[in-house]
Design an enzyme around this catalytic site. Structure first.
Site, PDB file in Angstrom:
ATOM      1  N   ASP A  62       0.899  -1.240   0.113  1.00  0.00           N
ATOM      2  CA  ASP A  62       0.046  -0.175   0.060  1.00  0.00           C
ATOM      3  C   ASP A  62       0.671   1.203  -0.040  1.00  0.00           C
ATOM      4  O   ASP A  62       0.512   2.132   0.751  1.00  0.00           O
ATOM      5  CB  ASP A  62      -1.016   0.113   1.176  1.00  0.00           C
ATOM      6  CG  ASP A  62      -2.262  -0.961   0.956  1.00  0.00           C
ATOM      7  OD1 ASP A  62      -2.228  -1.516  -0.042  1.00  0.00           O
ATOM      8  OD2 ASP A  62      -3.068  -1.082   1.835  1.00  0.00           O
ATOM      9  N   HIS A  64      -3.989  -2.394  -2.109  1.00  0.00           N
ATOM     10  CA  HIS A  64      -4.484  -1.142  -2.773  1.00  0.00           C
ATOM     11  C   HIS A  64      -3.455  -1.166  -4.107  1.00  0.00           C
ATOM     12  O   HIS A  64      -3.856  -0.638  -5.065  1.00  0.00           O
ATOM     13  CB  HIS A  64      -4.477   0.149  -1.944  1.00  0.00           C
ATOM     14  CG  HIS A  64      -5.394   0.056  -0.794  1.00  0.00           C
ATOM     15  ND1 HIS A  64      -6.803   0.614  -1.029  1.00  0.00           N
ATOM     16  CD2 HIS A  64      -5.215  -0.165   0.359  1.00  0.00           C
ATOM     17  CE1 HIS A  64      -7.418   0.500  -0.092  1.00  0.00           C
ATOM     18  NE2 HIS A  64      -6.227   0.035   0.985  1.00  0.00           N
ATOM     19  N   HIS A 124       1.236  -8.699   3.881  1.00  0.00           N
ATOM     20  CA  HIS A 124       0.272  -7.713   3.913  1.00  0.00           C
ATOM     21  C   HIS A 124      -1.086  -8.409   4.207  1.00  0.00           C
ATOM     22  O   HIS A 124      -2.060  -8.306   3.507  1.00  0.00           O
ATOM     23  CB  HIS A 124       0.350  -7.112   2.438  1.00  0.00           C
ATOM     24  CG  HIS A 124      -0.483  -5.769   2.341  1.00  0.00           C
ATOM     25  ND1 HIS A 124      -0.027  -4.540   3.073  1.00  0.00           N
ATOM     26  CD2 HIS A 124      -1.877  -5.545   2.124  1.00  0.00           C
ATOM     27  CE1 HIS A 124      -0.916  -3.625   2.545  1.00  0.00           C
ATOM     28  NE2 HIS A 124      -2.031  -4.053   2.105  1.00  0.00           N
ATOM     29  N   HIS A 181      -0.751  -3.393   6.022  1.00  0.00           N
ATOM     30  CA  HIS A 181      -2.250  -3.586   5.882  1.00  0.00           C
ATOM     31  C   HIS A 181      -2.967  -2.899   6.959  1.00  0.00           C
ATOM     32  O   HIS A 181      -3.576  -1.884   6.644  1.00  0.00           O
ATOM     33  CB  HIS A 181      -2.822  -4.962   5.659  1.00  0.00           C
ATOM     34  CG  HIS A 181      -4.191  -5.131   5.287  1.00  0.00           C
ATOM     35  ND1 HIS A 181      -4.961  -4.419   4.264  1.00  0.00           N
ATOM     36  CD2 HIS A 181      -5.179  -5.931   5.678  1.00  0.00           C
ATOM     37  CE1 HIS A 181      -6.054  -4.664   4.113  1.00  0.00           C
ATOM     38  NE2 HIS A 181      -6.354  -5.591   4.685  1.00  0.00           N
ATOM     39  N   HIS A 187      -3.903  -0.646   9.987  1.00  0.00           N
ATOM     40  CA  HIS A 187      -3.324   0.695  10.712  1.00  0.00           C
ATOM     41  C   HIS A 187      -3.173   0.655  12.121  1.00  0.00           C
ATOM     42  O   HIS A 187      -3.724   1.351  12.737  1.00  0.00           O
ATOM     43  CB  HIS A 187      -4.338   1.940  10.103  1.00  0.00           C
ATOM     44  CG  HIS A 187      -4.232   1.936   8.618  1.00  0.00           C
ATOM     45  ND1 HIS A 187      -4.728   3.228   8.138  1.00  0.00           N
ATOM     46  CD2 HIS A 187      -3.839   1.284   7.530  1.00  0.00           C
ATOM     47  CE1 HIS A 187      -4.613   3.079   6.813  1.00  0.00           C
ATOM     48  NE2 HIS A 187      -4.211   2.152   6.328  1.00  0.00           N
TER      49      HIS A 187
END
Length: 192
Positions: free
Chosen positions: A7, A43, A126, A159, A161
């Site tokens: 990401d 993403h 991830h 991945h 947060h």
């Protein structure tokens, strides 16, 4: 070196301005003789398998360590040579939308082989791991830590947060560094 566990971008086709800024920053890092190793996140990755990370890698700004042979179901390894002559081995599995990367872990044919490689090893992933999440992630699909190959010294996770770093028996240090920048006010407050 610098590790990015997915990401880097918020989409598989980022804006030209975002791509330009990332390329400029990566060039500055490279000019300071700091290699960048990464994997695509959920993403960054697209269903076609193409990603802007390929453009950055082909320009020599970074190295994607997710090298997976779809025919043999094997992960390739990347080696980072230290000035001392020691070698660090890196590999990893990308993140896919909806947690579909689980299939890559399940079909991996050389898992035992990469677990037994001597020396310092880093695995990039991830995926949100069940054993590492807190209550705020109760409704999010997770995978067990057991999907990861064992015996690596460091597991660079991406991945979720949140910030996490802890040693896990049979594995090594599992780490989630958190987001580069919070994506809501709650994260901004919590992560400061």
């Amino acid at each position: 070196f610098l590790i990015i566990a997915g990401d880097l971008f918020n989409t598989s086709i980022p804006s030209i301005d975002a791509l330009k800024q990332v390329a400029l920053s990566m060039k500055e890092i490279k000019d300071n003789n700091i290699p960048i190793y990464l994997i695509p996140g959920s993403h960054d990755f697209s269903p076609s398998g193409k990603t802007m990370l390929d453009v950055l890698e082909n320009s020599g700004l970074c190295k994607n360590v997710f090298k997976y042979d779809e025919n043999t179901k094997r992960l390739e390894l990347t080696h980072h040579e230290l000035p001392s002559g020691e070698t660090i081995t890196l590999t990893g599995i990308c993140g896919l939308a909806g947690g579909l990367e689980k299939m890559k872990y399940e079909e991996l044919s050389n898992k035992e082989e990469i677990e037994s490689i001597p020396g310092f090893k880093i695995f990039l992933f991830h995926t949100l791991l069940e054993e590492l999440k807190d209550f705020s992630f109760d409704k999010i699909e997770t995978e067990s830590i057991s999907i990861l190959p064992k015996g690596f010294n460091y597991y660079a996770g991406g991945h979720p947060h949140f910030v996490y770093s802890k040693y896990h028996e049979d594995y090594g240090i599992m780490a989630y560094p958190g987001p580069l920048y919070p994506n809501n006010f709650q994260e901004l407050e919590k992560l400061r």
